[in-house]
Design an enzyme around this catalytic site. Structure first.
Site, PDB file in Angstrom:
ATOM      1  N   GLU A  38       0.851  -1.197   0.000  1.00 27.96           N
ATOM      2  CA  GLU A  38       0.000   0.000   0.000  1.00 27.96           C
ATOM      3  C   GLU A  38       0.893   1.255   0.000  1.00 27.96           C
ATOM      4  O   GLU A  38       1.975   1.235   0.597  1.00 27.96           O
ATOM      5  CB  GLU A  38      -0.855  -0.047   1.275  1.00 27.96           C
ATOM      6  CG  GLU A  38      -1.802   1.097   1.492  1.00 27.96           C
ATOM      7  CD  GLU A  38      -2.591   0.918   2.821  1.00 27.96           C
ATOM      8  OE1 GLU A  38      -2.287  -0.025   3.598  1.00 27.96           O
ATOM      9  OE2 GLU A  38      -3.506   1.721   3.056  1.00 27.96           O
ATOM     10  N   LYS A 109      -9.346   2.743  -2.186  1.00 28.70           N
ATOM     11  CA  LYS A 109      -9.674   2.036  -0.937  1.00 28.70           C
ATOM     12  C   LYS A 109     -11.051   2.443  -0.400  1.00 28.70           C
ATOM     13  O   LYS A 109     -11.306   3.625  -0.156  1.00 28.70           O
ATOM     14  CB  LYS A 109      -8.585   2.343   0.090  1.00 28.70           C
ATOM     15  CG  LYS A 109      -8.645   1.528   1.379  1.00 28.70           C
ATOM     16  CD  LYS A 109      -7.413   1.841   2.237  1.00 28.70           C
ATOM     17  CE  LYS A 109      -7.322   0.995   3.484  1.00 28.70           C
ATOM     18  NZ  LYS A 109      -6.090   1.265   4.263  1.00 28.70           N
ATOM     19  N   CYS A 142      -5.387  -3.193   1.939  1.00 33.75           N
ATOM     20  CA  CYS A 142      -5.180  -3.371   3.384  1.00 33.75           C
ATOM     21  C   CYS A 142      -6.468  -3.601   4.179  1.00 33.75           C
ATOM     22  O   CYS A 142      -7.030  -4.671   4.134  1.00 33.75           O
ATOM     23  CB  CYS A 142      -4.359  -2.206   3.933  1.00 33.75           C
ATOM     24  SG  CYS A 142      -3.484  -2.675   5.457  1.00 33.75           S
TER      25      CYS A 142
HETATM   26  C1  ACM Z   1      -4.303  -0.268   6.896  1.00 35.07           C
HETATM   27  O1  ACM Z   1      -5.385  -0.309   6.324  1.00 35.07           O
HETATM   28  N1  ACM Z   1      -3.256   0.325   6.352  1.00 35.07           N
HETATM   29  C2  ACM Z   1      -4.124  -0.894   8.213  1.00 35.07           C
END
Ligand code: ACM
Length: 270
Positions: A38, A109, A142
């Site tokens: 990420e 995201k 993530c």
């Molecule tokens: C995350 O979503 N970077 C823990």
């Protein structure tokens, strides 16, 4: 398909340095698809939204996307990478799919973690599956791991491989992804970074242990916690196509969505 990850420690804010490191490492990879962490080029722990906007890139005019494109063209490979994405005055915690012909798809995201909510805009692009060589892949980022609806939506669209750039600070994800792969009979590559971002607001430490999981929840490979690791597994994406967990149980076909309509409703019923 040769499917792999590159786990490393980006230096906060040193985008050109991180890009050079990644390109040099992937030059050595014999792979069809490599997944990076990420926010792979900027680092994670931004002081505020302004700092993030200043480091972010618009994929339409990005030295990072151009470098990944050149690499993929030269090596006939694909890369899924976490990407700090700027679009006008918005900034997203995104994942990009780049191949020999350039940028293929951007995912933003959907489930922001903790203080990310003070930095990034909410993801606003539908979950989508893309074809990479002989595999159908879906991207998530993530903390999306904690929302099983994301993996399930991608698998219902035909994803055989879940590509999962991560900057994990907790220790639950790797175990949870075994379950995501068991309940969906899908492959997953979770690529985590390691090291720490030590910044004015404090220090955030990342936990490494990137992994590749096969349908059935079988752990194919796991990286060390705090070391660079480039690893490639040979997989057959079509192994994800049978969803039978017993001769009489089809994990997709046996769903009873009329009994869990709450899953697509907004909010929580009290
Ligand atoms: C995350 O979503 N970077 C823990």
């Amino acid at each position: 398909m040769k499917l792999g990850y590159y786990q490393y420690r980006p230096l906060f804010g040193k985008v050109a340095h991180n890009r050079k490191k990644v390109v040099a490492a992937l030059q050595q990879a014999d792979a069809d698809l490599i997944v990076l962490p990420e926010l792979a080029f900027t680092g994670y722990y931004f002081q505020d939204r302004e700092e993030c906007l200043a480091l972010a890139e618009d994929p339409d005019s990005s030295e990072t996307i151009d470098a990944l494109h050149a690499l993929c063209k030269e090596k006939d490979m694909y890369v899924v990478s976490g990407f700090t994405e700027r679009k006008k005055d918005k900034v997203f915690n995104s994942s990009v799919l780049v191949g020999p012909n350039g940028l293929v798809h951007t995912y933003r995201k959907l489930h922001l973690f903790n203080e990310e909510k003070n930095i990034f805009d909410d993801g606003d692009i539908a979950l989508q599956v893309n074809t990479v060589k002989d595999a159908k892949i879906g991207m998530m980022v993530c903390f999306d791991w904690a929302f099983p609806e994301v993996t399930r939506s991608l698998v219902l669209q035909g994803a055989e491989v879940i590509c999962h750039p991560s900057n994990l600070v907790l220790t639950f994800c790797q175990q949870a992804m075994l379950t995501r792969c068991l309940e969906n009979r899908v492959f997953a590559v979770t690529t985590n970074r390691y090291g720490a971002d030590t910044r004015p607001r404090g220090s955030v430490k990342f936990t490494g242990k990137s992994q590749i999981v096969a349908p059935g929840g079988v752990l194919l490979n796991s990286a060390p916690g705090q070391r660079d690791a480039l690893h490639v597994e040979n997989i057959r994406p079509s192994d994800a196509n049978s969803k039978m967990i017993t001769p009489l149980n089809d994990l997709l076909g046996d769903r009873r969505p009329e009994w869990y309509q709450e899953l697509t409703a907004q909010g929580v019923k009290k």
